[in-house]
Write a protein that holds these residues in place. Structure first.
Motif, PDB file in Angstrom:
ATOM      1  N   UNK A  91      51.914  48.456 -58.865  1.00  0.00           N
ATOM      2  CA  UNK A  91      51.413  48.219 -60.228  1.00  0.00           C
ATOM      3  C   UNK A  91      52.524  47.818 -61.199  1.00  0.00           C
ATOM      4  N   UNK A  92      53.459  47.012 -60.708  1.00  0.00           N
ATOM      5  CA  UNK A  92      54.541  46.526 -61.556  1.00  0.00           C
ATOM      6  C   UNK A  92      55.682  47.502 -61.765  1.00  0.00           C
ATOM      7  N   UNK A  93      55.629  48.672 -61.122  1.00  0.00           N
ATOM      8  CA  UNK A  93      56.699  49.668 -61.248  1.00  0.00           C
ATOM      9  C   UNK A  93      57.545  49.712 -59.985  1.00  0.00           C
ATOM     10  N   UNK A  94      58.876  49.750 -60.165  1.00  0.00           N
ATOM     11  CA  UNK A  94      59.799  49.851 -59.034  1.00  0.00           C
ATOM     12  C   UNK A  94      60.019  51.317 -58.686  1.00  0.00           C
ATOM     13  N   UNK A  95      60.002  51.622 -57.394  1.00  0.00           N
ATOM     14  CA  UNK A  95      60.245  52.978 -56.905  1.00  0.00           C
ATOM     15  C   UNK A  95      61.356  52.944 -55.866  1.00  0.00           C
ATOM     16  N   UNK A  96      62.172  54.004 -55.859  1.00  0.00           N
ATOM     17  CA  UNK A  96      63.303  54.063 -54.925  1.00  0.00           C
ATOM     18  C   UNK A  96      63.268  55.316 -54.060  1.00  0.00           C
ATOM     19  N   UNK A  97      62.140  56.011 -54.017  1.00  0.00           N
ATOM     20  CA  UNK A  97      62.021  57.231 -53.216  1.00  0.00           C
ATOM     21  C   UNK A  97      60.761  57.140 -52.355  1.00  0.00           C
ATOM     22  N   UNK A  98      60.922  57.375 -51.055  1.00  0.00           N
ATOM     23  CA  UNK A  98      59.775  57.375 -50.168  1.00  0.00           C
ATOM     24  C   UNK A  98      58.917  58.607 -50.386  1.00  0.00           C
ATOM     25  N   UNK A  99      57.722  58.590 -49.845  1.00  0.00           N
ATOM     26  CA  UNK A  99      56.805  59.707 -50.021  1.00  0.00           C
ATOM     27  C   UNK A  99      56.058  59.986 -48.722  1.00  0.00           C
ATOM     28  N   UNK A 100      55.363  61.116 -48.722  1.00  0.00           N
ATOM     29  CA  UNK A 100      54.588  61.574 -47.569  1.00  0.00           C
ATOM     30  C   UNK A 100      53.153  61.823 -48.012  1.00  0.00           C
ATOM     31  N   UNK A 101      52.206  61.488 -47.164  1.00  0.00           N
ATOM     32  CA  UNK A 101      50.814  61.828 -47.442  1.00  0.00           C
ATOM     33  C   UNK A 101      50.612  63.292 -47.088  1.00  0.00           C
ATOM     34  N   UNK A 102      49.957  64.045 -47.958  1.00  0.00           N
ATOM     35  CA  UNK A 102      49.816  65.489 -47.775  1.00  0.00           C
ATOM     36  C   UNK A 102      48.431  65.937 -48.221  1.00  0.00           C
ATOM     37  N   UNK A 103      48.071  67.157 -47.816  1.00  0.00           N
ATOM     38  CA  UNK A 103      46.811  67.718 -48.283  1.00  0.00           C
ATOM     39  C   UNK A 103      47.049  68.520 -49.565  1.00  0.00           C
ATOM     40  N   UNK A 104      46.011  69.190 -50.046  1.00  0.00           N
ATOM     41  CA  UNK A 104      46.066  69.817 -51.359  1.00  0.00           C
ATOM     42  C   UNK A 104      46.962  71.029 -51.483  1.00  0.00           C
ATOM     43  N   UNK A 105      47.398  71.656 -50.371  1.00  0.00           N
ATOM     44  CA  UNK A 105      48.199  72.883 -50.438  1.00  0.00           C
ATOM     45  C   UNK A 105      49.623  72.614 -50.921  1.00  0.00           C
ATOM     46  N   UNK A 106      50.107  71.397 -50.758  1.00  0.00           N
ATOM     47  CA  UNK A 106      51.494  71.115 -51.099  1.00  0.00           C
ATOM     48  C   UNK A 106      51.697  71.021 -52.616  1.00  0.00           C
ATOM     49  N   UNK A 107      52.949  71.168 -53.012  1.00  0.00           N
ATOM     50  CA  UNK A 107      53.308  71.178 -54.434  1.00  0.00           C
ATOM     51  C   UNK A 107      53.151  69.798 -55.065  1.00  0.00           C
ATOM     52  N   UNK A 108      53.158  69.773 -56.384  1.00  0.00           N
ATOM     53  CA  UNK A 108      53.067  68.518 -57.132  1.00  0.00           C
ATOM     54  C   UNK A 108      54.464  67.902 -57.225  1.00  0.00           C
ATOM     55  N   UNK A 109      54.935  67.381 -56.107  1.00  0.00           N
ATOM     56  CA  UNK A 109      56.235  66.704 -56.062  1.00  0.00           C
ATOM     57  C   UNK A 109      56.018  65.201 -56.010  1.00  0.00           C
ATOM     58  N   UNK A 110      57.018  64.472 -56.486  1.00  0.00           N
ATOM     59  CA  UNK A 110      56.938  63.008 -56.435  1.00  0.00           C
ATOM     60  C   UNK A 110      56.949  62.498 -54.997  1.00  0.00           C
ATOM     61  N   UNK A 111      57.416  63.320 -54.063  1.00  0.00           N
ATOM     62  CA  UNK A 111      57.486  62.894 -52.660  1.00  0.00           C
ATOM     63  C   UNK A 111      56.182  63.140 -51.902  1.00  0.00           C
ATOM     64  N   UNK A 112      55.158  63.667 -52.558  1.00  0.00           N
ATOM     65  CA  UNK A 112      53.860  63.896 -51.917  1.00  0.00           C
ATOM     66  C   UNK A 112      52.778  63.079 -52.614  1.00  0.00           C
ATOM     67  N   UNK A 113      51.997  62.383 -51.823  1.00  0.00           N
ATOM     68  CA  UNK A 113      50.777  61.758 -52.329  1.00  0.00           C
ATOM     69  C   UNK A 113      49.644  62.556 -51.725  1.00  0.00           C
ATOM     70  N   UNK A 114      49.019  63.384 -52.576  1.00  0.00           N
ATOM     71  CA  UNK A 114      48.032  64.347 -52.104  1.00  0.00           C
ATOM     72  C   UNK A 114      46.615  63.794 -52.215  1.00  0.00           C
ATOM     73  N   UNK A 115      45.737  64.436 -51.475  1.00  0.00           N
ATOM     74  CA  UNK A 115      44.326  64.075 -51.511  1.00  0.00           C
ATOM     75  C   UNK A 115      43.749  64.415 -52.883  1.00  0.00           C
ATOM     76  N   UNK A 116      42.811  63.611 -53.348  1.00  0.00           N
ATOM     77  CA  UNK A 116      42.092  63.916 -54.577  1.00  0.00           C
ATOM     78  C   UNK A 116      40.877  64.734 -54.164  1.00  0.00           C
ATOM     79  N   UNK A 117      40.888  66.021 -54.480  1.00  0.00           N
ATOM     80  CA  UNK A 117      39.855  66.927 -53.965  1.00  0.00           C
ATOM     81  C   UNK A 117      38.484  66.667 -54.581  1.00  0.00           C
ATOM     82  N   UNK A 118      38.428  66.421 -55.867  1.00  0.00           N
ATOM     83  CA  UNK A 118      37.143  66.158 -56.533  1.00  0.00           C
ATOM     84  C   UNK A 118      37.150  64.720 -57.022  1.00  0.00           C
ATOM     85  N   UNK A 119      36.902  63.808 -56.103  1.00  0.00           N
ATOM     86  CA  UNK A 119      36.972  62.382 -56.435  1.00  0.00           C
ATOM     87  C   UNK A 119      35.829  61.998 -57.363  1.00  0.00           C
TER      88      UNK A 119
END
Length: 201
Positions: free
Chosen positions: A153-181
């Motif tokens: 979306x036009x933004x540059x990022x320099x840190x990789x991330x991991x797909x995770x479920x909802x138990x993980x913390x709100x870190x920039x390195x986690x892309x978590x599931x949206x529980x109530x979509x």
């Protein structure tokens, strides 16, 4: 080999296999040590290591092909039932499922390469406690991260991330599931995230 496999598969002590296979405790321990050394010697170069630059490039390419640029893999943890847990340790290893378990924390890629596995934490812990002790983010906490560059979306990022479920913390390195979509965009993202994360499950 029989003694070693029984000790590894059932979690029994070395002196419990001496009658079954007719070898002494010290021989069973020596066999186990040699087996583990052989596994490390054979598989260390390919499997028992963190990704190098070539691996990271391959992981990022797989993520981009699946519409997740910058993704290094999917992370999850599971409880492994410990059937023969000693009675003295049952309290420490029993968590919410009320049975002794050992936790396995892992990161897997699309081709099912499990490039991170952290095994052995007591089952009374949760994903957050395990993550604090796991080595997967130890370099990240020191300010070191794999070289990653991508644009969303036009933004540059320099840190990789991991797909995770909802138990993980709100870190920039986690892309978590949206529980109530809510709304088509969130529903679409949740489906894409779940289908991409299935390999670690």
């Amino acid at each position: 080999m029989t003694a070693t496999m029984r000790m590894l598969a059932y979690g029994v002590a070395a002196d419990s296999v001496d009658n079954y296979v007719r070898i002494g405790e010290s021989t069973a321990i020596e066999s186990l040590k040699r087996f583990v050394k052989a596994v490390v010697a054979i598989f260390f170069e390919r499997y028992l290591r963190s990704p190098n630059n070539d691996d990271i490039s391959r992981l990022l390419a797989m993520g981009s092909n699946r519409r997740f640029p910058g993704m290094l893999g999917s992370i999850d943890y599971m409880h492994w039932k410990w059937k023969n847990c000693p009675i003295a340790q049952k309290g420490m290893y029993s968590g919410y499922i009320h049975e002794p378990t050992i936790i396995l924390d892992g990161v897997a890629s699309q081709d099912l390469w499990i490039w991170h596995a952290f095994f052995g934490m007591p089952g009374s812990h949760n994903g957050i406690n395990v993550l604090d002790r796991s080595s997967v983010f130890s370099l990240l906490t020191q300010g070191h991260a794999p070289p990653v560059n991508y644009l969303i979306n036009g933004n540059d990022y320099t840190m990789g991330y991991y797909l995770a479920d909802g138990i993980y913390l709100q870190w920039a390195t986690f892309v978590k599931i949206i529980s109530s979509s809510q709304g088509n965009k969130q529903i679409y993202f949740a489906k894409a995230q779940e289908s991409t994360r299935k390999e670690v499950e």
